[in-house]
Design a protein around this motif. Sequence first.
Motif, PDB file in Angstrom:
ATOM      1  N   MET A 144       0.838  -1.184   0.000  1.00 21.45           N
ATOM      2  CA  MET A 144       0.000   0.000   0.000  1.00 21.45           C
ATOM      3  C   MET A 144       0.883   1.248   0.000  1.00 21.45           C
ATOM      4  O   MET A 144       1.873   1.321   0.702  1.00 21.45           O
ATOM      5  N   ARG A 145       0.506   2.209  -0.799  1.00 25.64           N
ATOM      6  CA  ARG A 145       1.258   3.443  -0.919  1.00 25.64           C
ATOM      7  C   ARG A 145       0.987   4.354   0.281  1.00 25.64           C
ATOM      8  O   ARG A 145      -0.168   4.531   0.679  1.00 25.64           O
ATOM      9  N   ILE A 146       2.024   4.919   0.839  1.00 22.82           N
ATOM     10  CA  ILE A 146       1.881   5.841   1.968  1.00 22.82           C
ATOM     11  C   ILE A 146       1.590   7.236   1.426  1.00 22.82           C
ATOM     12  O   ILE A 146       2.315   7.741   0.572  1.00 22.82           O
ATOM     13  N   LYS A 147       0.523   7.849   1.927  1.00 25.10           N
ATOM     14  CA  LYS A 147       0.171   9.205   1.507  1.00 25.10           C
ATOM     15  C   LYS A 147       1.031  10.208   2.247  1.00 25.10           C
ATOM     16  O   LYS A 147       1.368  10.014   3.414  1.00 25.10           O
ATOM     17  N   LYS A 148       1.392  11.288   1.551  1.00 26.85           N
ATOM     18  CA  LYS A 148       2.155  12.348   2.192  1.00 26.85           C
ATOM     19  C   LYS A 148       1.641  13.694   1.708  1.00 26.85           C
ATOM     20  O   LYS A 148       0.999  13.793   0.662  1.00 26.85           O
TER      21      LYS A 148
ATOM     22  N   GLU B 125      -3.182  15.380   0.989  1.00 23.77           N
ATOM     23  CA  GLU B 125      -2.520  14.101   1.281  1.00 23.77           C
ATOM     24  C   GLU B 125      -2.684  13.217   0.050  1.00 23.77           C
ATOM     25  O   GLU B 125      -3.772  12.743  -0.242  1.00 23.77           O
TER      26      GLU B 125
ATOM     27  N   THR C 126       1.295  17.042  -0.065  1.00 22.96           N
ATOM     28  CA  THR C 126       1.754  17.483  -1.372  1.00 22.96           C
ATOM     29  C   THR C 126       1.166  18.855  -1.646  1.00 22.96           C
ATOM     30  O   THR C 126      -0.012  19.100  -1.388  1.00 22.96           O
TER      31      THR C 126
END
Length: 78
Positions: free
Chosen positions: A1-5, A77, A7
């Motif tokens: 799963m991709r980690i949201k950050k 995010e 932006t």
Amino acid sequence: MRIKKKTWILTFESTTQAMAAEKFCMEQNLPGRLIPIPREITAGCGLSWKTAPEARDEVLTALKKAGYRWEAEYVLEL
């Protein structure tokens, strides 16, 4: 799963503005890239500049100094 950050997103009123800003940013080696506007935003032409929130001041200062215009800015995010 991709980690949201977090932006930083800068939107434009027209495709022409977005593409001109992209060319300028690339020439100036400014961080980021042109992307389709995220679905969380309904704005302008469908293109936006994406970069880290820490680069906001650097990008905006360069664009303002060169006379570029944009529609709005967001922090999401992604």
